[in-house]
Design a protein around this motif. Structure first.
Motif, PDB file in Angstrom:
ATOM      1  N   MET A   1       8.480 -21.277  13.804  1.00  0.00           N
ATOM      2  CA  MET A   1       8.469 -19.803  13.767  1.00  0.00           C
ATOM      3  C   MET A   1       9.789 -19.255  14.298  1.00  0.00           C
ATOM      4  O   MET A   1      10.309 -19.722  15.306  1.00  0.00           O
ATOM      5  N   ASN A   2      10.339 -18.316  13.607  1.00  0.00           N
ATOM      6  CA  ASN A   2      11.604 -17.715  14.022  1.00  0.00           C
ATOM      7  C   ASN A   2      11.414 -16.938  15.321  1.00  0.00           C
ATOM      8  O   ASN A   2      10.465 -16.156  15.464  1.00  0.00           O
ATOM      9  N   ARG A   3      12.325 -17.153  16.280  1.00  0.00           N
ATOM     10  CA  ARG A   3      12.214 -16.475  17.571  1.00  0.00           C
ATOM     11  C   ARG A   3      12.382 -14.966  17.437  1.00  0.00           C
ATOM     12  O   ARG A   3      11.892 -14.201  18.274  1.00  0.00           O
ATOM     13  N   LEU A   4      13.114 -14.553  16.396  1.00  0.00           N
ATOM     14  CA  LEU A   4      13.333 -13.124  16.208  1.00  0.00           C
ATOM     15  C   LEU A   4      12.136 -12.429  15.566  1.00  0.00           C
ATOM     16  O   LEU A   4      12.072 -11.202  15.541  1.00  0.00           O
ATOM     17  N   PRO A   6       8.611 -10.917  15.459  1.00  0.00           N
ATOM     18  CA  PRO A   6       7.667 -10.458  16.482  1.00  0.00           C
ATOM     19  C   PRO A   6       6.303 -11.115  16.310  1.00  0.00           C
ATOM     20  O   PRO A   6       5.892 -11.451  15.194  1.00  0.00           O
ATOM     21  N   SER A   7       5.611 -11.268  17.395  1.00  0.00           N
ATOM     22  CA  SER A   7       4.287 -11.870  17.368  1.00  0.00           C
ATOM     23  C   SER A   7       3.285 -10.907  16.743  1.00  0.00           C
ATOM     24  O   SER A   7       3.533  -9.693  16.664  1.00  0.00           O
ATOM     25  N   PRO A   8       2.132 -11.406  16.286  1.00  0.00           N
ATOM     26  CA  PRO A   8       1.105 -10.502  15.722  1.00  0.00           C
ATOM     27  C   PRO A   8       0.684  -9.408  16.697  1.00  0.00           C
ATOM     28  O   PRO A   8       0.425  -8.275  16.288  1.00  0.00           O
ATOM     29  N   LEU A   9       0.607  -9.754  18.004  1.00  0.00           N
ATOM     30  CA  LEU A   9       0.225  -8.746  18.987  1.00  0.00           C
ATOM     31  C   LEU A   9       1.274  -7.643  19.070  1.00  0.00           C
ATOM     32  O   LEU A   9       0.932  -6.445  19.131  1.00  0.00           O
ATOM     33  N   THR A  10       2.552  -8.030  19.044  1.00  0.00           N
ATOM     34  CA  THR A  10       3.628  -7.035  19.093  1.00  0.00           C
ATOM     35  C   THR A  10       3.590  -6.128  17.873  1.00  0.00           C
ATOM     36  O   THR A  10       3.732  -4.906  17.982  1.00  0.00           O
ATOM     37  N   ARG A  11       3.396  -6.732  16.699  1.00  0.00           N
ATOM     38  CA  ARG A  11       3.317  -5.932  15.476  1.00  0.00           C
ATOM     39  C   ARG A  11       2.135  -4.971  15.523  1.00  0.00           C
ATOM     40  O   ARG A  11       2.228  -3.820  15.080  1.00  0.00           O
TER      41      ARG A  11
END
Length: 264
Positions: A1-4, A6-11
């Motif tokens: 997964m790309n570090r840049l 955003p996680s599902p929670l962030t989205r």
């Protein structure tokens, strides 16, 4: 997964915050139009728009809305028939002029509308002598106002497509320049053209300063007049205008998805 990425929670958090930013004012306006003096909620103010007894009071609003729709059509025609072909011509034949053309097109965004009116007032005196003082003549000023926004929308599509290769291929098969632009380039730029049209409609429906100072009756100036008698009706028409813009946005997104699926 790309570090840049955003996680599902962030989205989800960003989506909720952005959604609330737009939804709360709209829901508040809707409740404002529904709440009656006794505290109950009723759609009577909405259905009252079609009451024959209120038609006379709403006549300035309907007239202004009709004038704004005419301005939308003329302004979109200016964008599609003048700006878009000029941008294609610059991209194909005059690439060196792109920076200068971009500067000229983006310049109106840095000039306040009231300053534009001061410069356009003498010009509109001549326009009045040549074309009359019809409300549709405001499209000349609105065409200048929407240039920066429409330019960015169309330029994004131009940058994503190799126009030169498409044009040369079509020309090698015997197509004229009109056929090249209408039948080859325009379908590939459909997403940008539709987005530019939507932006132009949104700007025209929401513009007040130029129309007010040039003494033209449009949607926004009519709402100011009607608001002095009934503060609820302008709020209702504002919501309807937003629904119209949202519907157009969905149609553009659907058309754009259709364009991508059609590509091999």
């Amino acid at each position: 997964m790309n570090r840049l990425t955003p996680s599902p929670l962030t989205r989800a958090i960003v989506g909720i915050v952005v959604g609330a930013f737009f939804a709360i004012p709209l829901v508040s306006t809707l409740i404002y139009t529904l709440r009656m003096p006794d505290g109950s909620l009723s759609w009577s103010r909405w259905t009252g728009l079609f009451d024959p007894h209120t038609v006379a009071a709403l006549k300035p609003l309907w007239t202004g809305l009709g004038n704004s729709l005419v301005l939308c059509v003329v302004t979109v025609a200016i964008v599609l028939l003048l700006l878009a072909p000029t941008m294609v011509l610059v991209a194909l034949r005059f690439a060196r002029l792109r920076r200068a053309f971009e500067f000229a097109v983006l310049l109106p965004i840095s000039i306040p509308a009231i300053v534009l009116v001061v410069g356009l007032a003498p010009i509109y005196q001549q326009i009045g002598r040549l074309f009359g003082t019809g409300v549709w003549t405001l499209a000349f000023a609105y065409g200048i106002t929407v240039l920066p926004f429409a330019y960015r929308a169309i330029q994004a599509s131009i940058d994503a497509v190799d126009l030169r290769t498409l044009a040369e291929a079509a020309r090698s098969l015997g197509a004229g320049w009109t056929a090249v632009i209408v039948r080859v380039l325009a379908p590939n730029l459909r997403q940008g053209l539709l987005a530019a049209s939507l932006i132009s409609i949104a700007v025209v429906l929401g513009e007040f300063t130029i129309a007010s100072l040039l003494n033209r009756q449009v949607f926004q100036t009519a709402m100011v007049v009607v608001q002095k008698q009934d503060p609820y009706t302008p709020a209702i028409f504002t919501l309807l205008a937003l629904v119209l813009a949202f519907t157009l946005l969905l149609l553009i997104g659907r058309a754009a998805r259709g364009t991508r699926k059609a590509r091999p």
